[in-house]
Design a protein around this motif. Structure first.
Motif, short mmCIF file in Angstrom:
data_model
loop_
_atom_site.label_atom_id
_atom_site.label_comp_id
_atom_site.label_asym_id
_atom_site.label_seq_id
_atom_site.Cartn_x
_atom_site.Cartn_y
_atom_site.Cartn_z
N VAL A 45 1.30 -1.24 -0.04
CA VAL A 45 0.11 0.25 -0.18
C VAL A 45 0.95 1.31 0.09
O VAL A 45 1.78 1.21 0.46
CB VAL A 45 -0.89 0.13 0.77
CG1 VAL A 45 -1.75 -1.15 1.00
CG2 VAL A 45 0.14 0.01 2.66
N ASP A 46 0.56 2.21 -0.75
CA ASP A 46 1.21 3.79 -0.75
C ASP A 46 -0.09 4.59 -0.92
O ASP A 46 -0.43 4.38 -1.52
CB ASP A 46 2.41 3.63 -1.57
CG ASP A 46 3.39 4.50 -1.84
OD1 ASP A 46 3.46 5.04 -0.11
OD2 ASP A 46 4.42 4.62 -3.19
N VAL A 47 0.66 6.08 -0.98
CA VAL A 47 0.10 6.77 -1.08
C VAL A 47 0.75 7.87 -1.72
O VAL A 47 1.99 8.22 -1.45
CB VAL A 47 -1.17 7.86 -0.19
CG1 VAL A 47 -1.44 6.21 0.78
CG2 VAL A 47 0.21 7.85 0.45
N ALA A 48 -0.33 9.10 -2.50
CA ALA A 48 0.44 10.07 -3.40
C ALA A 48 -0.85 11.29 -2.80
O ALA A 48 -1.58 11.25 -3.09
CB ALA A 48 0.76 10.06 -4.64
N TYR A 49 0.40 12.80 -3.00
CA TYR A 49 -0.08 13.92 -2.66
C TYR A 49 -0.86 14.98 -3.79
O TYR A 49 0.96 14.60 -4.23
CB TYR A 49 0.29 14.42 -1.00
CG TYR A 49 0.03 13.38 -0.06
CD1 TYR A 49 -0.09 13.23 0.81
CD2 TYR A 49 1.28 12.81 0.12
CE1 TYR A 49 -0.91 12.22 1.64
CE2 TYR A 49 1.15 11.96 1.59
CZ TYR A 49 -0.13 11.57 2.17
OH TYR A 49 0.13 11.29 3.41
N ASP A 50 -1.18 15.52 -3.95
CA ASP A 50 -1.58 16.98 -4.65
C ASP A 50 -2.00 17.44 -3.06
O ASP A 50 -2.95 18.37 -3.04
CB ASP A 50 -2.28 16.79 -5.32
CG ASP A 50 -2.08 18.34 -6.08
OD1 ASP A 50 -1.71 19.01 -5.60
OD2 ASP A 50 -2.50 18.37 -7.25
N ASP A 51 -0.65 18.63 -2.64
CA ASP A 51 -1.37 18.75 -1.20
C ASP A 51 -1.41 20.12 -1.44
O ASP A 51 -2.71 21.20 -1.21
CB ASP A 51 0.05 19.19 -0.29
CG ASP A 51 0.12 18.12 0.92
OD1 ASP A 51 -0.31 17.72 1.59
OD2 ASP A 51 1.21 17.46 0.29
N GLU A 52 -1.84 20.79 -2.99
CA GLU A 52 -2.14 22.22 -3.04
C GLU A 52 -3.71 21.64 -3.25
O GLU A 52 -4.13 22.72 -2.66
CB GLU A 52 -2.08 22.65 -5.17
CG GLU A 52 0.12 22.42 -4.57
CD GLU A 52 0.27 23.78 -4.74
OE1 GLU A 52 -0.09 24.97 -5.53
OE2 GLU A 52 0.68 24.19 -3.92
N ARG A 53 -4.50 21.12 -3.26
CA ARG A 53 -5.79 20.54 -4.01
C ARG A 53 -6.23 19.91 -2.88
O ARG A 53 -7.61 19.68 -2.80
CB ARG A 53 -6.00 20.50 -5.26
CG ARG A 53 -5.34 20.97 -5.94
CD ARG A 53 -6.12 20.46 -7.46
NE ARG A 53 -5.59 21.64 -9.01
CZ ARG A 53 -4.11 21.31 -9.31
NH1 ARG A 53 -3.01 20.33 -8.55
NH2 ARG A 53 -3.69 21.87 -10.35
#
Length: 235
Positions: A45-53
DNA sequence: GCGACAG
DNA sequence: ATCTTGTCGC
């Protein structure tokens, strides 16, 4: 696809988050050896971010532990549920990762997390947190030693050295490829350290990182781009 | 008080 | 985590 919203009652401050860890920590099971390496299923399991949105994408990829073939995949997209604070990573990743695991069409078997389990300031990192919430056996495989100390393992693949919090061994530095920087393995839930390390080694026959996390990483990044890429293209 | 710090 | 081109090497 629906957006995973922040659960009701989710910690809104660091104080609340630490209190939640202190409460859940007692439910970690440490007296099971865990599933034998090379058998059954292993899920990365893993995650990716778009902190801007404020968007996070999670992926869960189920592998055959013997062949490392992909047996199933699932993703989920959600609201970012917490800022990044060292020691509180789980509050940022757990809701969306749970949704991805729920979306799988078969049992995940052993879950391999990107981060730590017992190797944590309060002995309750992401892998332990996810294990307690799902009841599944979990381990953590991190790319950095965090605040812990260790001595460089010998050069050959398979060499290990203790990961230390003062005098306590909270995990192990594991050399998955000869002469390459080790990964840092710790127990999450319902798995012993020896088997956690053996699984990690079995999952990394060719690259530094376990095949499970490599697959999950690629999938969540692709999912994030496909989700955000349309509404968010610069004009 | 200061610096370090999984992803 | 994410920002980012080319480049060295199998």
């Amino acid at each position: 696809m629906t957006i995973v919203r922040i659960p009701a009652g989710w910690p809104a401050s660091e104080e609340e988050a630490r209190a939640a860890q202190d409460e859940l920590r007692g439910r970690v099971v440490l007296d099971e050896p865990g599933p034998p390496p090379g058998t059954g299923r292993v899920t990365g399991v893993d995650v990716a971010y778009d902190d801007e949105r404020g968007v996070v994408a999670a992926a869960a990829v189920v592998l055959d532990a013997a062949t490392l073939d992909v047996l199933a995949e699932a993703t989920a997209v959600g609201e970012v549920s917490f800022p990044y604070v060292p020691g509180l990573l789980a509050f940022r990743e757990v809701p969306t990762v749970l949704a991805a695991l729920d979306a799988l069409d078969r049992d995940p078997g052993l879950v391999v997390c990107d981060g730590y389990g017992l190797a944590h300031p309060r002995r309750f990192g992401l892998a332990s947190h996810l294990g307690v919430l799902t009841g599944l056996p979990t381990i953590g495989v991190a790319k950095n030693p965090f605040t812990f100390t260790y001595e460089e393992p010998d050069r050959p693949r398979g060499s290990t050295s203790p990961l230390l919090a003062g005098p306590d061994e909270v995990g192990r530095a594991v050399r998955t490829q000869a002469g390459v920087k080790p990964v840092f393995v710790s127990v999450g839930h319902r798995v012993g350290l020896d088997r956690a390390c053996a699984h990690t080694l079995a999952l990394a026959p060719r690259y530094r990182l376990p095949e499970s996390t490599r697959r999950a990483d690629a999938l969540c990044r692709r999912t994030l781009k496909e989700t955000v890429g349309r509404a968010g293209a610069p004009s």
